[in-house]
Scaffold this motif. Structure first.
Motif, short mmCIF file in Angstrom:
data_model
loop_
_atom_site.label_atom_id
_atom_site.label_comp_id
_atom_site.label_asym_id
_atom_site.label_seq_id
_atom_site.Cartn_x
_atom_site.Cartn_y
_atom_site.Cartn_z
N UNK A 1 40.02 40.16 49.36
CA UNK A 1 39.44 41.49 49.53
C UNK A 1 37.92 41.45 49.33
N UNK A 2 37.23 42.40 49.94
CA UNK A 2 35.78 42.55 49.72
C UNK A 2 35.48 42.63 48.23
N UNK A 3 34.26 42.22 47.86
CA UNK A 3 33.86 42.29 46.45
C UNK A 3 33.67 43.73 46.02
N UNK A 4 34.05 44.01 44.79
CA UNK A 4 33.73 45.32 44.20
C UNK A 4 34.74 46.41 44.45
N UNK A 5 35.83 46.11 45.13
CA UNK A 5 36.82 47.15 45.41
C UNK A 5 37.74 47.36 44.20
N UNK A 6 38.37 46.29 43.75
CA UNK A 6 39.17 46.34 42.52
C UNK A 6 38.82 45.13 41.65
N UNK A 7 39.11 45.26 40.35
CA UNK A 7 38.69 44.23 39.41
C UNK A 7 39.50 42.94 39.55
N UNK A 8 40.80 43.09 39.80
CA UNK A 8 41.63 41.88 39.83
C UNK A 8 42.08 41.54 41.23
N UNK A 9 41.49 40.49 41.76
CA UNK A 9 41.88 40.03 43.09
C UNK A 9 42.14 38.53 42.95
N UNK A 10 43.26 38.08 43.52
CA UNK A 10 43.40 36.61 43.52
C UNK A 10 43.01 36.12 44.91
N UNK A 11 41.96 35.35 44.93
CA UNK A 11 41.44 34.87 46.20
C UNK A 11 42.15 33.58 46.61
N UNK A 12 42.48 33.49 47.90
CA UNK A 12 43.07 32.26 48.41
C UNK A 12 42.01 31.19 48.53
#
Ligand code: ATP
Ligand code: MG
Lengths: 133, 334
Positions: B245-256
């Motif tokens: 996901x784009x940066x800054x949308x939600x705090x917890x993102x697991x990036x592939x």
């Protein structure tokens, strides 16, 4: 030694009376036609602001002299709401008529000196002076 | 001074009343140019006209003189409007100077050093559409075995975007260790951005890292333009996709996170949408053109490739960039 005369501003027609007083005084003190019109325009703006934003107040015209120079001071005072952000009001292009050179920055340009005292909730006093060139 | 002006005006008026030629009128216009330069207000000009007439034709009826006073009164506001215009122009000039300074500060602040790694060429071009750049490049390297690069794009241009960049820079500065995995890098930056930025500000970012020992290019992306991978042996391009996901949308993102192995002659092209979404007045330029351009330059050094792609696309857009333009190439030479 100074001489003051004044007009109460209550209705829109009092703006005209204030203009008349200002023009007469300016003429008697010795201002030329253009400066008479400028002083009158400044009075007009200040009186209109009192009428629109404070409801009532007064315009006083004082003849002044200093070191052989002669001039006029306009004192516009009211006990209206005051102006919260004076700096903004003095910016070019801020007035509601926007970009027509009128309003407070216009008054400042028309006169030689311009001083504003305003307290929110208590009122506004504006003093502007012009000297004969 | 006013007397001098009155004298000149009297002469011009006298000539005109006598002959009424085009030349007289032309002289009148030139004179008004001088008056404007000297900041003589229109009400004053009419007053000069009136005074001159009074001198030349004192016998004119009272009505004529009085009418000038009405005209003077009416012109006062035109004078004020003109004065206001002048002062706004000056403010605009000051603002321009300030912007130039700010852009300079930005360039210094966001400067990043290109890594030097054996067997890897790095080409970089980043050109702002306006004065301040909303694209951002950050290199992270041990100058031995690893070279990492972050390519970020703030949605939006100009000053707000530029201010946002400093935040990414300080986030990246805090990482320091090039061994940090790309997905971890994005995670850290995402948390910083999420905390400090308004909801209406979004940043896309690609992070890629090349390791010499295993020739692996490892990458992760936060909603950024996919990078292109050129495989020299097969002579083909593939897009490097990864979920994120784009940066800054939600705090917890697991990036592939994914990786590709690079052979000599292979390269990875990273870019912002200023490259893929080049526009002319007729519409978008076919994105395939970018690939064709790069392909035609594939044997050249990385810097030559990015420079010529920029020059070509700039020309196609009539030298009017509508978006910030950033192109980075990691090319394995040996
Ligand atoms: N005497 C006053 N008391 C309270 N507020 C005032 C007073 N005079 C001016 N203001 C405030 O300052 C603002 C700016 O005044 P200014 O005369 O410059 O412009 P304006 O009245 O909005 O538009 P215009 O160009 O028609 O005069 C006003 O909109 C009003 O909010
Ligand atoms: Mg007003």
């Amino acid at each position: 030694m100074s001489y003051r005369s004044s007009v109460e501003i209550l209705t829109e027609w009092d703006i005209v009376a204030a203009r008349q007083l200002g023009r007469n005084e300016a003429k008697e003190v010795g201002f030329g036609t253009v400066d008479q019109a400028r002083i009158t325009t400044a009075i007009s703006e200040l009186a209109r602001n009192i009428y629109l934003y404070a409801g009532k107040g007064k315009i006083e015209i004082e003849r002044i002299s200093e070191g052989g120079k002669y001039g006029i001071t306009i004192i516009a005072s009211d006990e209206g709401p005051g102006i919260p952000d004076v700096r903004k009001v003095m910016e070019d292009g801020f007035s509601t008529s926007g970009g027509l050179g009128a309003g407070m920055p216009g008054v400042k340009r028309l006169m030689d000196t311009f001083k504003i005292d305003t307290v929110v909730g208590e009122g506004t006093v504006i003093k502007a002076t012009k000297w004969i060139r | 001074m006013p007397q001098e002006i009155e004298k000149q005006y009297k002469e011009i008026l006298k000539q005109y009343l006598m002959k009424q030629t085009e030349r007289n009128l032309y002289e009148g216009q030139n004179f008004s140019r001088q008056l404007i330069k000297k900041n003589i207000a229109p009400d004053e000009v009419i007053s000069i006209h009136k005074a001159t007439l009074e001198e030349m034709f004192p016998e004119l009826p009272m009505n004529v003189w009085n009418s000038f006073d009405l005209l003077i009164e009416m012109m006062i506001r035109y004078g004020l409007a003109h004065a206001e215009h002048q002062s706004l122009l000056q403010q605009q000039e000051e603002m321009k100077v300030e912007m130039d300074l700010a852009a300079k500060v930005q360039r210094t602040l966001l400067k990043t050093t290109r890594p030097k790694i054996n067997g890897l060429e790095i080409g970089l071009v980043s050109v702002p559409a306006r004065k301040m750049n909303g694209d951002y490049i950050y290199f992270l390297s041990d100058n031995l075995n690893n070279a990492g690069v972050a390519v970020a794009d703030v949605i939006g241009k100009g000053i707000p975007a530029a201010l946002c960049m400093s935040m990414i820079k300080y986030g990246m500065d805090s990482l320091q260790d090039v061994a940090t995995d790309p997905k971890k890098v994005l995670d850290v930056i995402n948390r910083i951005v999420e905390k400090s930025v308004n909801d209406d500000m979004f940043i896309s970012m690609f992070y890629g890292r090349y390791n010499v020992e295993n020739s692996l290019f490892t990458y992760a992306t936060a909603g950024h333009e996919p990078a292109l991978f050129y495989n020299a042996q097969n002579d083909e391009f593939t897009e490097l996709h990864a979920k994120g996901l784009l940066l800054g949308v939600v705090a917890n993102v697991s990036y592939e996170q994914h990786a590709v192995t690079m052979e000599a002659g292979d390269f990875v092209v990273m870019m912002t949408d200023g490259v893929t979404e080049c526009r002319t007045d007729e519409g978008f330029i076919d994105p395939k053109i970018v690939i064709t351009l790069i392909h035609s330059m594939r044997h050249e050094p990385a810097q030559t490739i990015v420079d010529s792609v920029f020059k070509e696309l700039e020309k196609m857009q009539n030298f009017e960039l509508r978006d910030d333009f950033t192109l980075v190439i990691f090319k394995k030479t040996s």
